[in-house]
Design an enzyme around this catalytic site. Sequence first.
Site, PDB file in Angstrom:
ATOM      1  NE  ARG B 261      -8.141  -9.305  -8.858  1.00 20.80           N
ATOM      2  CZ  ARG B 261      -7.744  -8.656  -7.775  1.00 20.80           C
ATOM      3  NH1 ARG B 261      -7.121  -9.304  -6.804  1.00 20.80           N
ATOM      4  NH2 ARG B 261      -7.933  -7.359  -7.651  1.00 20.80           N
ATOM      5  CG  HIS B 262      -7.956  -6.591 -13.886  1.00 14.16           C
ATOM      6  ND1 HIS B 262      -7.094  -5.818 -13.129  1.00 14.16           N
ATOM      7  CD2 HIS B 262      -9.081  -6.745 -13.142  1.00 14.16           C
ATOM      8  CE1 HIS B 262      -7.682  -5.515 -11.976  1.00 14.16           C
ATOM      9  NE2 HIS B 262      -8.890  -6.064 -11.959  1.00 14.16           N
ATOM     10  CG  ASN B 268      -6.094  -3.050  -8.941  1.00 17.99           C
ATOM     11  OD1 ASN B 268      -5.850  -3.704  -9.953  1.00 17.99           O
ATOM     12  ND2 ASN B 268      -7.247  -3.156  -8.289  1.00 17.99           N
ATOM     13  NE  ARG B 311     -10.516  -3.352 -13.074  1.00 15.31           N
ATOM     14  CZ  ARG B 311     -11.731  -2.821 -13.024  1.00 15.31           C
ATOM     15  NH1 ARG B 311     -12.104  -1.925 -13.928  1.00 15.31           N
ATOM     16  NH2 ARG B 311     -12.587  -3.195 -12.065  1.00 15.31           N
ATOM     17  CD  GLU B 331     -14.944  -6.875  -9.150  1.00 14.61           C
ATOM     18  OE1 GLU B 331     -15.650  -7.863  -9.443  1.00 14.61           O
ATOM     19  OE2 GLU B 331     -14.010  -6.958  -8.338  1.00 14.61           O
ATOM     20  CG  HIS B 396     -13.186  -7.468 -12.953  1.00 16.23           C
ATOM     21  ND1 HIS B 396     -12.500  -6.303 -13.222  1.00 16.23           N
ATOM     22  CD2 HIS B 396     -13.843  -7.772 -14.097  1.00 16.23           C
ATOM     23  CE1 HIS B 396     -12.746  -5.916 -14.466  1.00 16.23           C
ATOM     24  NE2 HIS B 396     -13.560  -6.789 -15.018  1.00 16.23           N
TER      25      HIS B 396
END
Lengths: 458, 474
Positions: B261-262, B268, B311, B331, B396
């Site tokens: 993932r980023h 987040n 991101r 995402e 994502h």
Amino acid sequence: MEFRKRWTQGRRVRCHSTASVPQFTNSPTMIVMVGLPARGKTYISKKLTRYLNWIGVTTKVFNVGQYRRDATRSYNSFEFFRPDNEEAMKIRKSCAIAALKDVCDYFTRELGQVVVFDATNTTLERREVILGFAEENGYKVFFVESICDDLEIIAQNIKQVKLSSPDYKDCDKEEAVADFLKRIECYKMTYIPLDDNKDRNLSYIKIFNVGSRYLVNRVQDHIQSRIVYYLMNIHVTPRSIYLSRHGESELNLSGRIGGDSGLSPRGAKFASALGTYMRGQCISDLKVWTSHMKRTIQTAEALGVPYEQWKALNEIDAGVCEDMTYEEIQEHYPEEFALRDQDKYRYRYPKGESYEDLVQRLEPVIMELERQENVLVICHQAVMRCLLAYFLNKTAHELPYLKCPLHTVLKLTPVAYGCKVESVFLNVEAVNTHRDKPVNVDVDREPAEALETVPDHI
Amino acid sequence: MALSGNREQRKLTQTPLLKIWVPWVGCNLNRRRGSSVPQFCNSPTMIVMVGLPARGKTYISKKLTRYLNWIGVPTKSFNVGQYRREAVKIYKDFEFFNPENEEAMKIRKACASAALKDVAAYFSKEQGQAAVFDATNTTRERRAVILSYAKERGYKVFFVESICDDPEIIAENIKQVKLGSPDYVDRDEDEAMRDFSRRIDCYKSSYMPIDDEKDRNLSYIKIFNVGSRYLVNRVQDHIQSRIVYYLMNIHVTPRSIYLSRHGESELNLSGRIGGDSGLSPGGHKYAKGLATFIRSQNIKELKVWTSHMKRTIQTAEALGVPYEQWKALNEIDAGVCEELTYEEIQENLPEEFALRDQDKYRYRYPKGESYEDLVHRLEPVIMELERQENVLVICHQAVFRCLLAYFVNKPAAELPYLRCPLHTVLKLTPIAYGCKVESFFLNIEAVNTHRERPVNVDINRNPEEALQTVPDHI
């Protein structure tokens, strides 16, 4: 890079394409047709070129026959194509060389990505010349050989595209057919098909009898894989594709874009009229496709036949501008509105999509349309523009301005190398939703200049 | 089909879970119209493998089954060798496969029949759409039996023949998957190799490949030497066309796929979903850590892919190598719930929140997407991943779950709950019939973004019950 909504780190832009899918062509690719006359080479060349350009791969066809016509000015008879006609052979060879030179220019100066080299290329010698040329220049080569021994298919081809060729412009039909058949014989004498053993290191697809069978050898990369998939899905069975928008919707009436509203009373009338029209077409085995949006489904419901819903047929996502009028977009997002007018094809709505994104989204729909026979697609304005651009070979530049009015069915029937279009207005009035490009697309323009071309609404 | 006469407009309602418009016909919403792509299978399809032992039939069967299930075509593979192992219990040696061994031939034939019966049951009782019949099927006689069985029941048949004469490839196959087979569990390696070679010889004498002339009306693909060449005959429909495209894109060159993932993002940190925020300080640290990790892996010719979202791109930037952006890797679109916290979703859209917990795979956010939509969006990414070699995909949470489910064969029910924590790289390396998974936590703390399915998924539940499994955030 504002209007394309792409994140870039100042000047350190590591990827240059704004497309939603990475551009997988690195070395330029030459697609080299191989086959006797009347085997569908030009048909495949044009169709493939149209498809590749539509998905964003800049492609051009180079038809060596066209070079020959330009060089010799008038066509006499099949004798020109006799293998022992030395003078003609010289001319034919220099035409091929001239075409190759133009291929080189297309790659280097016009930044083309793919070229379709449309000629018979039936001798080993000619193919060696091409391979040598490609290797020198660092081009990839992919051969497409069309092999057909079905006399009916060949006769049909000759009728559809050869009789109307400039070569036979002033000829009696029967005379033309006889001459053309002798022309094919000239090639047959020296025809050496791609050899499964000797040519095992080449990349190619052999198409047998218009697609009942394929032999695929050494696909090198992504674009060749896509080309093979496309060629294996197209067919020549006669059929028609009907494109229509949903009936006029409530939001259409108030000049709002996007959303998921239902049909207006006139829209419902159209749906009914569409049912009548389609019944009148007497189509066997018609498939009906809609999007997932209420207005297309309501339209299909009126037909009283099963239909399939495709999310990919949903209207372009206008992101933050969904459900707005153009006046409201001008008021709240004047800069966005101007950027869109500057490059309507690549412009992406904030949190939404661009026409370019739409094309990528629609590619599986096009692929399935190629596989199918009679289909009615009930969709939306931007979607219909994308699909129409594919069938009519419109450029990215023209695509977002194609006129696709409500309550009008377009009947597309493939014919010869192109597509016949019949436009049928079903006589139920509707608002106009087509906004032309205004004169002033500058970010600093006056609201009045921006709204100049907005169609009337409530 | 003739269009029926004047139809009164049926009122449309939007189904709450799938967000699709359907005519309200009482409770008859059984017919699945939810998926974003029409289901193009009408008749069930039997994909019949053909080929000598150690030609990759089971490898192809399992991989193809995995792919078809992932794209939403319920598929099951039937391995006749497995039926034989259950019938015979102990494998002695290659003599079992001697064509003159009448008793063994009876057993083998019975196993094939049993497998065919199970195929029929799978289609009629379990609503399967495709069955992969994994056996040698090397005789015309056996193939004729299968064809007539299918014809009687209205199944389509598509043959996949694998032809290989490269002794190195065959030896490698034997080593990778045969030596570890239950048949050779207590054998010395050399002994096993010898026995298996003689087993292949037993088949060779009666092997009749699909004939280009005699079998010209059959639908099939012949794969030569692990894909350098293909012969495709009479593709009948959409699903066969997709199968051919898939088979022509897969390869067996060793490579690894890295999924990450980023780095942790600002949203987040505050427990908000979706959006397009940048990396948090922790996220930036991760990006640097990722760069170090990737360099240490010494990967030849690594491709790096990101989404179009800030991101993932910021994460890739730290690597200092070219990367490609895919919009398809964006995402999942949470529609009206974009940038909300779970608490806010519960407060403003409690019914939606509950519906999502009821069927997280098919649930579509209002004006957004479902996991099911995501899978269709990602199919071209998977196809290109199959074509490529070493790739690092920076994506994502929901996207990661979809990709991971494809590689490790997780069903739709499990997919939305796969654990894909931030700051953890998964290294996937294909081996034998599956995929080795190595997980690398790069030692940079991050918030937890994984929300388990709560106990109570009822629309009438209390807010606390709904929010029970929400991970902590600012």
